[in-house]
Design an enzyme around this catalytic site. Structure first.
Site, short mmCIF file in Angstrom:
data_model
loop_
_atom_site.label_atom_id
_atom_site.label_comp_id
_atom_site.label_asym_id
_atom_site.label_seq_id
_atom_site.Cartn_x
_atom_site.Cartn_y
_atom_site.Cartn_z
N GLY A 17 0.79 -1.23 0.00
CA GLY A 17 0.00 0.00 0.00
C GLY A 17 0.82 1.27 0.00
N ASN A 19 1.55 3.03 -2.59
CA ASN A 19 0.81 3.98 -3.45
C ASN A 19 -0.41 4.53 -2.74
OD1 ASN A 19 1.94 4.28 -6.28
ND2 ASN A 19 2.05 2.06 -6.03
N LEU A 89 -5.00 -7.13 -6.55
CA LEU A 89 -4.66 -8.29 -7.39
C LEU A 89 -5.84 -9.08 -7.94
CD1 LEU A 89 -1.51 -9.68 -5.54
CD2 LEU A 89 -1.67 -8.11 -7.46
N LEU A 91 -9.32 -9.69 -10.14
CA LEU A 91 -10.03 -9.13 -11.30
C LEU A 91 -11.35 -8.53 -10.82
CD1 LEU A 91 -9.74 -9.06 -14.42
CD2 LEU A 91 -11.13 -11.14 -14.47
N ASN A 106 -6.33 1.75 -12.80
CA ASN A 106 -5.34 0.84 -12.22
C ASN A 106 -3.95 1.39 -12.54
OD1 ASN A 106 -4.30 -1.67 -11.09
ND2 ASN A 106 -3.83 -2.26 -13.19
N HIS A 108 -0.10 0.06 -13.24
CA HIS A 108 0.64 -1.15 -13.58
C HIS A 108 2.12 -0.81 -13.72
CE1 HIS A 108 1.03 -5.20 -15.15
NE2 HIS A 108 1.89 -4.72 -16.03
N ASP A 149 -5.54 -5.61 -17.14
CA ASP A 149 -4.58 -4.69 -17.78
C ASP A 149 -4.93 -4.33 -19.22
OD1 ASP A 149 -3.04 -4.83 -15.44
OD2 ASP A 149 -1.99 -6.61 -16.15
N GLU A 178 5.71 5.67 -9.85
CA GLU A 178 4.31 5.53 -9.44
C GLU A 178 3.96 6.56 -8.36
OE1 GLU A 178 3.01 1.54 -8.60
OE2 GLU A 178 4.52 0.69 -9.90
C1 GRF Z 1 2.89 -1.37 -7.68
O1 GRF Z 1 4.06 -1.66 -8.36
C2 GRF Z 1 1.74 -1.29 -8.64
O2 GRF Z 1 2.10 -0.88 -9.91
C3 GRF Z 1 1.29 -2.71 -8.72
O3 GRF Z 1 1.47 -3.22 -7.43
C4 GRF Z 1 2.48 -2.49 -6.75
C5 GRF Z 1 1.86 -2.01 -5.48
O4 GRF Z 1 2.77 -1.45 -4.60
N1 GRF Z 1 -0.04 -2.78 -9.29
P1 GRF Z 1 2.21 -0.82 -3.26
O5 GRF Z 1 1.34 -1.87 -2.60
O6 GRF Z 1 1.44 0.41 -3.62
O7 GRF Z 1 3.42 -0.52 -2.43
#
Ligand code: GRF
Length: 194
Positions: A17, A19, A89, A91, A106, A108, A149, A178
């Site tokens: 988490g 992000n 993770l 769908l 999303n 990626h 995706d 990100e």
């Molecule tokens: C990131 O690399 C994102 O692109 C992918 O999963 C990872 C999540 O990282 N979908 P975090 O849980 O936000 O640290």
């Protein structure tokens, strides 16, 4: 501004988490946008802890609740303007996607359409990029449809792949992108600039 006039952001996360944390930090005192809830399918997700630290309501759910519409109804109660899958993770069920047209995005950790699809997450992505001897990788932010995706691409940012890279080194470089660009793209979307 009254709380109800904010744009509502809902986050889905399955893991660390980081992000989600960036989004919660970025919009903490934002004049227009608020993170109103975080949803996770994983009881061990550190993302849940991060939400608690920010005072953001956190919801844990199982596959049954995801499939039978319970999660959809819970999310609808927050009246989201945008739903961000930040390391989520599973769908999204078709009914969920249809309930929020062009309102789910999303992030990626590669340059789609390469290195996407089922099973292409986390270190699997970076390992595949290195195995393919790519010169560059990066991030893709895209709308979510019923396929992994495959929704329309909103934003991409690339970075070099270095000759001495390991999956871990590349993952760090991509994750930094990100953290920088996801909040900005969300802000632009919710401010009507994108
Ligand atoms: C990131 O690399 C994102 O692109 C992918 O999963 C990872 C999540 O990282 N979908 P975090 O849980 O936000 O640290």
């Amino acid at each position: 501004m009254a709380a109800s006039t904010y744009k509502h952001l809902v986050i889905f996360a399955s893991g660390s988490g980081s992000n989600a944390q960036r989004l919660m930090e970025y919009f903490k005192d934002h004049p227009v946008i608020r993170v109103v809830a975080l949803f996770s399918n994983n009881p061990a997700a550190y993302a849940l802890e991060r939400a608690w630290q920010f005072g953001v309501p956190a919801h844990l759910f199982n596959r049954e609740a995801f499939r039978d519409g319970t999660v959809l109804r819970q999310v609808q109660e927050y009246q989201p303007d945008l739903i961000v899958l930040a390391g989520f993770l599973w769908l999204m069920p078709a009914g969920f996607v249809q309930a929020f047209p062009r309102q789910i995005i999303n992030i990626h950790p590669a340059l789609l359409p390469k290195f996407g699809g089922k099973g292409m997450h986390g270190q699997h992505v970076h390992t595949a990029v290195l195995a393919n001897q790519e010169k560059e990788s990066g991030i893709t932010i895209h709308y979510v449809n019923e396929h992994y995706d495959q929704g329309a691409i909103l934003y991409q940012h690339s970075c070099p792949v270095e000759s001495q890279d390991t999956p871990d080194l590349l993952a760090k470089r991509v994750l930094a992108l990100e953290h920088t660009y996801l909040p900005r793209v969300v802000e632009e979307l919710l401010s009507g600039k994108k």
